[in-house]
Motif scaffolding. Structure first.
Motif, PDB file in Angstrom:
ATOM      1  N   LEU A  44     -30.425  34.125  13.753  1.00 49.85           N
ATOM      2  CA  LEU A  44     -30.391  32.979  12.846  1.00 49.85           C
ATOM      3  C   LEU A  44     -30.039  33.413  11.421  1.00 49.85           C
ATOM      4  O   LEU A  44     -29.256  32.748  10.734  1.00 49.85           O
ATOM      5  CB  LEU A  44     -31.741  32.268  12.866  1.00 49.85           C
ATOM      6  N   ALA A  45     -30.602  34.551  10.985  1.00 50.53           N
ATOM      7  CA  ALA A  45     -30.294  35.035   9.641  1.00 50.53           C
ATOM      8  C   ALA A  45     -28.835  35.449   9.519  1.00 50.53           C
ATOM      9  O   ALA A  45     -28.170  35.173   8.512  1.00 50.53           O
ATOM     10  CB  ALA A  45     -31.211  36.212   9.290  1.00 50.53           C
ATOM     11  N   LEU A  46     -28.302  36.089  10.560  1.00 53.47           N
ATOM     12  CA  LEU A  46     -26.898  36.506  10.532  1.00 53.47           C
ATOM     13  C   LEU A  46     -25.979  35.286  10.514  1.00 53.47           C
ATOM     14  O   LEU A  46     -24.994  35.250   9.765  1.00 53.47           O
ATOM     15  CB  LEU A  46     -26.591  37.393  11.726  1.00 53.47           C
ATOM     16  N   LEU A  47     -26.281  34.291  11.345  1.00 49.52           N
ATOM     17  CA  LEU A  47     -25.459  33.084  11.373  1.00 49.52           C
ATOM     18  C   LEU A  47     -25.449  32.396  10.006  1.00 49.52           C
ATOM     19  O   LEU A  47     -24.393  31.980   9.520  1.00 49.52           O
ATOM     20  CB  LEU A  47     -25.984  32.120  12.439  1.00 49.52           C
ATOM     21  N   GLU A  48     -26.611  32.280   9.389  1.00 53.54           N
ATOM     22  CA  GLU A  48     -26.688  31.632   8.083  1.00 53.54           C
ATOM     23  C   GLU A  48     -25.880  32.392   7.030  1.00 53.54           C
ATOM     24  O   GLU A  48     -25.102  31.800   6.265  1.00 53.54           O
ATOM     25  CB  GLU A  48     -28.149  31.532   7.647  1.00 53.54           C
ATOM     26  N   THR A  61     -16.354  27.089   9.933  1.00 54.21           N
ATOM     27  CA  THR A  61     -17.023  27.646  11.112  1.00 54.21           C
ATOM     28  C   THR A  61     -17.435  26.525  12.055  1.00 54.21           C
ATOM     29  O   THR A  61     -17.609  25.380  11.645  1.00 54.21           O
ATOM     30  CB  THR A  61     -18.290  28.435  10.710  1.00 54.21           C
ATOM     31  N   GLN A  62     -17.566  26.871  13.314  1.00 51.08           N
ATOM     32  CA  GLN A  62     -18.204  25.979  14.283  1.00 51.08           C
ATOM     33  C   GLN A  62     -19.138  26.830  15.145  1.00 51.08           C
ATOM     34  O   GLN A  62     -18.825  27.978  15.465  1.00 51.08           O
ATOM     35  CB  GLN A  62     -17.181  25.239  15.147  1.00 51.08           C
ATOM     36  N   THR A  63     -20.276  26.287  15.479  1.00 47.19           N
ATOM     37  CA  THR A  63     -21.279  26.985  16.267  1.00 47.19           C
ATOM     38  C   THR A  63     -21.229  26.465  17.696  1.00 47.19           C
ATOM     39  O   THR A  63     -21.346  25.250  17.923  1.00 47.19           O
ATOM     40  CB  THR A  63     -22.684  26.778  15.675  1.00 47.19           C
ATOM     41  N   LEU A  92     -20.325  32.024  18.574  1.00 47.05           N
ATOM     42  CA  LEU A  92     -20.707  31.748  19.960  1.00 47.05           C
ATOM     43  C   LEU A  92     -21.963  32.539  20.325  1.00 47.05           C
ATOM     44  O   LEU A  92     -22.061  33.732  20.026  1.00 47.05           O
ATOM     45  CB  LEU A  92     -19.543  32.142  20.881  1.00 47.05           C
ATOM     46  N   PHE A  93     -22.923  31.886  20.966  1.00 51.59           N
ATOM     47  CA  PHE A  93     -24.110  32.595  21.431  1.00 51.59           C
ATOM     48  C   PHE A  93     -24.655  31.910  22.668  1.00 51.59           C
ATOM     49  O   PHE A  93     -24.248  30.810  23.028  1.00 51.59           O
ATOM     50  CB  PHE A  93     -25.188  32.673  20.336  1.00 51.59           C
ATOM     51  N   LYS A 123      -4.120  32.748  19.297  1.00 50.36           N
ATOM     52  CA  LYS A 123      -4.731  33.302  18.076  1.00 50.36           C
ATOM     53  C   LYS A 123      -6.161  32.787  17.891  1.00 50.36           C
ATOM     54  O   LYS A 123      -6.540  32.331  16.815  1.00 50.36           O
ATOM     55  CB  LYS A 123      -3.871  32.967  16.853  1.00 50.36           C
ATOM     56  N   LEU A 124      -6.944  32.847  18.964  1.00 52.89           N
ATOM     57  CA  LEU A 124      -8.318  32.363  18.889  1.00 52.89           C
ATOM     58  C   LEU A 124      -9.201  33.385  18.181  1.00 52.89           C
ATOM     59  O   LEU A 124      -8.949  34.589  18.244  1.00 52.89           O
ATOM     60  CB  LEU A 124      -8.863  32.092  20.291  1.00 52.89           C
ATOM     61  N   ARG A 125     -10.254  32.889  17.525  1.00 53.27           N
ATOM     62  CA  ARG A 125     -11.122  33.771  16.744  1.00 53.27           C
ATOM     63  C   ARG A 125     -12.582  33.455  17.083  1.00 53.27           C
ATOM     64  O   ARG A 125     -13.085  32.388  16.768  1.00 53.27           O
ATOM     65  CB  ARG A 125     -10.840  33.591  15.250  1.00 53.27           C
ATOM     66  N   LEU A 126     -13.248  34.435  17.713  1.00 48.94           N
ATOM     67  CA  LEU A 126     -14.613  34.243  18.173  1.00 48.94           C
ATOM     68  C   LEU A 126     -15.504  35.381  17.688  1.00 48.94           C
ATOM     69  O   LEU A 126     -15.080  36.533  17.631  1.00 48.94           O
ATOM     70  CB  LEU A 126     -14.682  34.215  19.710  1.00 48.94           C
ATOM     71  N   VAL A 127     -16.740  35.026  17.377  1.00 51.62           N
ATOM     72  CA  VAL A 127     -17.797  36.000  17.125  1.00 51.62           C
ATOM     73  C   VAL A 127     -18.921  35.676  18.101  1.00 51.62           C
ATOM     74  O   VAL A 127     -19.476  34.579  18.072  1.00 51.62           O
ATOM     75  CB  VAL A 127     -18.313  35.931  15.673  1.00 51.62           C
ATOM     76  N   LEU A 128     -19.224  36.609  18.996  1.00 57.11           N
ATOM     77  CA  LEU A 128     -20.243  36.401  20.026  1.00 57.11           C
ATOM     78  C   LEU A 128     -21.504  37.179  19.661  1.00 57.11           C
ATOM     79  O   LEU A 128     -21.443  38.374  19.368  1.00 57.11           O
ATOM     80  CB  LEU A 128     -19.723  36.869  21.387  1.00 57.11           C
ATOM     81  N   LEU A 129     -22.659  36.505  19.692  1.00 57.20           N
ATOM     82  CA  LEU A 129     -23.949  37.128  19.410  1.00 57.20           C
ATOM     83  C   LEU A 129     -24.789  37.098  20.678  1.00 57.20           C
ATOM     84  O   LEU A 129     -24.982  36.035  21.282  1.00 57.20           O
ATOM     85  CB  LEU A 129     -24.686  36.400  18.291  1.00 57.20           C
TER      86      LEU A 129
END
Length: 340
Positions: A44-48, A61-63, A92-93, A123-129
């Motif tokens: 949660l802290a990283l996402l914020e 951003t979109q969650t 993404l999580f 050219k998709l861009r994702l960050v997965l947690l």
């Protein structure tokens, strides 16, 4: 003091991810980033923090939470990411689990694997947690899904294992991970079924294809020694296999050798796979093989060759100037992938 150190680590990680996301947008490149965290409050802290940094730099951003939102799950996730726009980063999580809650949903993983080329094409861009408790599970089950993995952060260890070496460390840990009794039974039963079917199959080409599929199945589970044995058996079925099947079998041999830490031998079979694909006039699977060849050169420290492999092939990559537009960077070599 622990809270201050944790906050500093999260802030540092967020800034590094922010910098990579901005670079991917500026250069029109795809990006797939992965973060393992220990506690939910870290996520949660990283996402914020990450949202704040990205939005300050003019990105949106979109969650996405496909575990709890079916409209973002199998069959929909890539569409949602693609529709977000060229300056949006998808956070993404919580990957969907099996109905009984044990392990990831195989339908969701199959969807991710089947359509993973959209990451590059669109050219998709994702960050997965993901929780660090799922690191071995993710590497074992889904480690072959991502052709465009560029960087990974490991909050579990406070940053001592970071960056380029993490995937190799996880791969080693995964290979050393003992199989559960249930997994051993599953593997034994699958091998018995396929070998029985092969023994009843008259055509050598068909027998070899059955063994190729079994080798691929074993490779996905990192059962490297048995996967190599089965793939070599497929190769021995006939001296006159079709070029396409030969290419697929040589790739499986190369992959089994690669995950067994025998890269030089793996490289030989990967190059044979490419030669057979050229003879067959079929490029299916070529990108995966080239990616694995590139990873081998990168692990040897031959970064310029690794950078060029996907552009011009393994032979031409050893000479001439580098071309621009590659999906690699010297700080961020990709990890190897399974496929054919």
């Amino acid at each position: 003091m622990p809270e201050t150190l944790e906050t500093t680590e999260i802030e540092t990680t967020a800034r590094e991810i922010d910098a990579q996301c901005r670079r991917s947008v500026d250069q029109g490149m795809p990006v797939f980033l992965l973060v393992f965290y220990r506690h939910e409050n870290q996520k949660l802290a990283l996402l914020e923090t990450l949202r704040r940094l990205l939005e300050a730099g003019g990105l949106t951003t979109q969650t996405l939470d496909p575990r709890h939102r079916p409209e973002q799950g199998a069959g929909h996730l890539y569409d949602v990411v693609a529709a977000s726009g060229p300056r949006c980063i998808s956070l993404l999580f919580d990957l969907p689990l099996r109905p009984e809650g044990l392990g990831y949903d195989p339908d969701f993983l199959a969807y991710l694997n089947l359509h993973r080329d959209r990451i590059a094409k669109e050219k998709l861009r994702l960050v997965l947690l993901l929780p660090s408790t799922e690191a071995d599970l993710f590497t074992r089950v889904a480690g072959d899904l991502w052709d465009f993995r560029q960087h990974t952060w490991w909050l579990e260890t406070g940053g001592e294992i970071r960056g380029d070496g993490l995937w190799r460390e996880l791969s080693i840990r995964t290979k050393e991970l003992p199989l559960s009794p249930e997994q051993k039974i599953e593997i034994d039963e699958q091998c018995e079924r396929v070998r029985a079917l092969a023994s009843e199959t008259e055509e050598p080409e068909d027998r070899a294809a059955l063994l190729r599929d079994l080798a691929a199945w074993l490779g996905r589970r990192y059962v490297a020694t048995l996967a190599l044995e089965v793939a070599l058996g497929a190769l021995a079925e006939s001296p006159r296999l079709s070029p396409r099947l030969l290419a697929e079998i040589e790739h499986e041999i190369g992959y089994a050798l690669q995950i067994s830490d025998r890269p030089a031998e793996a490289l030989t079979h990967y190059e044979r796979s490419l030669e057979a694909r050229l003879e067959a006039g079929n490029g299916s699977g070529k990108a995966t093989t080239l990616n694995n060849i590139s990873e081998i050169y990168s692990s040897w420290g031959q970064l310029e060759v690794a950078l060029r492999v996907n552009e011009v092939g393994p032979q031409s990559a050893r000479r001439g100037p580098l071309r621009s537009g590659t999906l690699f960077s010297q700080r961020e070599p990709r990890s190897f992938t399974r496929g054919r």
